[in-house]
Motif scaffolding. Structure first.
Motif, PDB file in Angstrom:
ATOM      1  N   SER A  55      61.255  47.749  32.824  1.00 18.52           N
ATOM      2  CA  SER A  55      61.760  47.835  34.294  1.00 18.52           C
ATOM      3  C   SER A  55      60.600  48.369  35.196  1.00 18.52           C
ATOM      4  CB  SER A  55      62.656  48.900  34.717  1.00 18.52           C
ATOM      5  OG  SER A  55      62.161  50.183  34.261  1.00 18.52           O
ATOM      6  N   VAL A  56      59.442  48.749  34.655  1.00 20.70           N
ATOM      7  CA  VAL A  56      58.390  48.741  35.552  1.00 20.70           C
ATOM      8  C   VAL A  56      57.436  47.567  35.588  1.00 20.70           C
ATOM      9  CG1 VAL A  56      58.304  51.113  35.212  1.00 20.70           C
ATOM     10  CG2 VAL A  56      56.606  49.870  33.786  1.00 20.70           C
ATOM     11  N   LEU A  71      57.238  45.656  38.928  1.00 28.20           N
ATOM     12  CA  LEU A  71      56.380  46.424  39.832  1.00 28.20           C
ATOM     13  C   LEU A  71      55.065  46.473  39.693  1.00 28.20           C
ATOM     14  CD1 LEU A  71      56.141  48.807  42.098  1.00 28.20           C
ATOM     15  CD2 LEU A  71      56.339  50.230  40.391  1.00 28.20           C
ATOM     16  N   ALA A  97      62.616  55.839  34.114  1.00 26.94           N
ATOM     17  CA  ALA A  97      62.057  54.392  34.851  1.00 26.94           C
ATOM     18  C   ALA A  97      62.216  54.770  36.330  1.00 26.94           C
ATOM     19  CB  ALA A  97      62.850  53.375  34.396  1.00 26.94           C
ATOM     20  N   THR A 135      61.001  54.220  39.373  1.00 23.96           N
ATOM     21  CA  THR A 135      60.286  53.226  39.782  1.00 23.96           C
ATOM     22  C   THR A 135      59.427  53.725  41.322  1.00 23.96           C
ATOM     23  OG1 THR A 135      61.849  51.555  40.320  1.00 23.96           O
ATOM     24  CG2 THR A 135      60.545  51.128  38.448  1.00 23.96           C
ATOM     25  N   GLU A 166      55.749  54.084  41.538  1.00 26.06           N
ATOM     26  CA  GLU A 166      54.718  53.383  42.500  1.00 26.06           C
ATOM     27  C   GLU A 166      53.912  54.215  43.379  1.00 26.06           C
ATOM     28  OE1 GLU A 166      55.191  49.677  45.806  1.00 26.06           O
ATOM     29  OE2 GLU A 166      56.878  50.722  44.958  1.00 26.06           O
TER      30      GLU A 166
END
Length: 149
Positions: free
Chosen positions: A49-50, A53, A107, A109, A113
């Protein structure tokens, strides 16, 4: 199959694998810049899931490999990661110049980030290797080995 421990320019990641995984991670932590270690259980697999990003950050920020890299590591591959063995949730360990600065569980995110943007140096030269405890320890070990030889 990709070569072991090679840098993926699109995602700024290295999938750490093979018999020399522990040494590879230690070597990376002796370098300047931000190293994010994704720790995952071998049976659970990496957290994908990253990746979108990371691809976006690569496009927007264009971080150099010397400033930021993410290492995907199975918890079972390294003594530094032993406390994460058999956990089903991935953990992201943020090391800057050899010092653990933050940990993100799962996760998350937005937090991931924020930490990447906040902790990634503009240039690797921003960090002083003499302030990197892992680099200093390695240098002392090598000096001691040279004296003993």
């Amino acid at each position: 199959m990709a070569e072991e421990n090679t840098y993926d320019d699109k995602t700024m990641c290295i999938a750490v694998m093979g018999g020399k995984a522990e040494k590879f991670v230690k070597d990376k932590l002796c370098e300047q810049g931000l190293k994010v270690i994704e720790v995952y259980a071998g049976w659970a697999g990496r957290c994908n899931s990253v990746l979108p990003l990371l691809k976006r950050l690569k496009t927007e920020k264009d971080y150099e490999e010397t400033c930021f890299v993410m290492l995907h590591c199975q918890a079972e591959s390294h003594e530094l990661l032993a406390e994460y063995v058999n956990l089903s949730i991935p953990h992201f360990l943020f090391y800057r110049n050899g010092v653990l600065k933050a940990t993100v569980k799962g996760a998350n995110t937005p937090e991931f980030e924020r930490l990447v943007v906040e902790l990634t140096p503009v240039t690797a030269d921003t960090d002083d290797l003499d302030e990197n405890p892992m680099y200093v320890r390695r240098k002392e070990d090598l000096d001691a080995q040279a004296e003993g030889a």
